[in-house]
Design a protein around this motif. Sequence first.
Motif, mmCIF file in Angstrom:
data_model
loop_
_atom_site.group_PDB
_atom_site.id
_atom_site.type_symbol
_atom_site.label_atom_id
_atom_site.label_comp_id
_atom_site.label_asym_id
_atom_site.label_seq_id
_atom_site.Cartn_x
_atom_site.Cartn_y
_atom_site.Cartn_z
ATOM 1 N N ASP A 493 0.847 -1.202 0.000
ATOM 2 C CA ASP A 493 0.000 0.000 0.000
ATOM 3 C C ASP A 493 0.883 1.254 0.000
ATOM 4 O O ASP A 493 0.618 2.231 0.702
ATOM 5 N N THR A 495 1.595 3.418 -2.383
ATOM 6 C CA THR A 495 1.262 4.574 -3.237
ATOM 7 C C THR A 495 -0.103 5.151 -2.886
ATOM 8 O O THR A 495 -0.664 5.934 -3.655
ATOM 9 N N SER A 496 -0.626 4.788 -1.733
ATOM 10 C CA SER A 496 -1.986 5.217 -1.363
ATOM 11 C C SER A 496 -2.109 6.729 -1.205
ATOM 12 O O SER A 496 -3.186 7.297 -1.395
ATOM 13 N N GLU A 503 1.382 8.493 -9.288
ATOM 14 C CA GLU A 503 1.369 7.040 -9.164
ATOM 15 C C GLU A 503 1.634 6.377 -10.516
ATOM 16 O O GLU A 503 2.405 5.421 -10.613
ATOM 17 N N ALA A 523 -2.473 -2.894 -3.115
ATOM 18 C CA ALA A 523 -3.151 -1.624 -3.367
ATOM 19 C C ALA A 523 -4.657 -1.837 -3.388
ATOM 20 O O ALA A 523 -5.144 -2.967 -3.477
ATOM 21 N N ALA A 528 -3.459 1.197 -9.819
ATOM 22 C CA ALA A 528 -2.139 0.792 -9.334
ATOM 23 C C ALA A 528 -1.813 -0.654 -9.681
ATOM 24 O O ALA A 528 -0.642 -1.044 -9.663
#
Length: 580
Positions: A493, A495-496, A503, A523, A528
């Motif tokens: 997780d 790139t949340s 992203e 993700a 993503a």
Amino acid sequence: MKRIFKYVCNYKALVIIPSIAMTLAILLDMFNPYLQKAITDKVFIGGNQQLLWPILWGFIGITISRAILGYAKEYLFDVLSAKISIDIKKDLFDHIQSLPFGYFDNMNTGELMSRIGEDVDNVWKSISFGVRLFIENMIYFITASLILLFLDWRLTLICLVAMPPIAILALKFEKKIGESYSKLSDQGVILNTAAQENISGVRLVKAFAREKYEIMKFLRLNQENYNLSMEQNKIMATYFPPIEFLTNVSILLLVVLGGVFVMGDTMSIGTLVAFSGYIWMLVWPMRMLGWLTNIIAQANASAEKIMNIMDIEPEIKNNETPISLPEIKGDIEFKNVSFKYKDEYVLKNINMKIKAGSTVALMGTTGSGKSSIINLIGRYYEATDGSVLVDGHNVKDIDLKDLRSKIAVVSQDTFLFSASIEENIYFGKEASSLEEIKEACKLSCADEFIEALDGKYNTVIGERGIGLSGGQKQRLSIARALIRESSILILDDATSALDMETEYKLLKNLNDRHKNATTFIIAHRISAVKNADQIVYIENGRVAESGTHEELLESKGKYYEIYREQFKNFDALTSNKEVV
């Protein structure tokens, strides 16, 4: 404390040399009362003036020699205790580092900080002062007792009458004060934890306007700490005065009966003067017995808590003949893997086969077991059933250092050190050049905001990255993982907090690298994971469905439902355009 003294044996020279200095200083001190006897009986009363200067020079020589020996004793014993403190802290810290994730799930930071700091310092104080003074006083007591018996056995035995009750009181005091220190130490951990958590979470406290509540909570804990301190003080107040009284009784008996013996011509005045000097060598050890017992009891309680941690066997460690894998390709396979956490199965019969260099996306609801899957690869937790294979080898058979050195992890909880940006990224790989750091930041899209900072890569960020946005912290964490150039890359997780454009650029950079690592992406956003070679949807600890983006859309299962939910506005917009 017995195990603590094993550390003492590592520094035999620092034990023997100051011990010899201490013994010589005590022996020299034993001459002072005898010289007082001589100067009283032979010079002042006997009128032998020729002995005055030799005796005075004897006093001066003893004083200077004791000063030199005392310096050597104090300095070397302090060096010994400092070295032992360093060793205990190192061993304790090393042992804590060897413990698995599961241990820290149930342990708070405040307690570990108290063990490494306050408890080790208590042991240091005991070795530096307590134990050393206890041994010193015992030598004084035994030697002075023998000399007193030689001078006048009758008066000696009378003065020693008060000693057994003092010893009994000291033993009772040691037991009660030890229990008190154990309670006070535990409460100190609770107090330290509360302070540490509130200082770390001060922004949350202020955001919710909970300052008054937290202050009152801390006051309640502090009051409990105060109550335990008062309980400890009551124990001291109960035992110290009787010890003081009994030692004074010995002095009183000496003065009264010694005076009677002098008047009866059965003892000289000089002998009484010497007796008075030697009796203080008995009295002071007895008076200090309560204080020394207090220090040793405190150290005992601390040593026990330290050893309780040292006795914890790491659940995850190398077997007797681990397989060394200097290079890892990144082929990973899960065979009938199940994982139990706190007596409850989190993963059930997981089967996956991942080729080296491919990208696998894990999706599922919160608590479905996604993070548990990736934690089993590096043996951060141990699989309960089944086996996890890396390059065809069970991870339980691979050397832990080799295995973990080829894995780079960006966890959900982004952690950055209070240091410069360069130092934070350097943490991922030693001996990295600035160019390598810049390249990693470029791949993670972190260079965009770093170059805008006044200090650029030398900018010092606060604790846990305070002052940076969530997205900036995540990009730095990803750069730290990328510079490692590992065979297995795990983005949990990661790139949340990024906007979709950043992203997209970051994931594209990862795909465009010349040497791709086996990559796991956890993700919740379709954007993503849609380009992954394999997408696995986890539900209630099981693999619900698996395939590529197109395959999962065609099957119209859970993944399809998430896709429809996230892109419904786009679909509605497309439909309206078609109608027009």
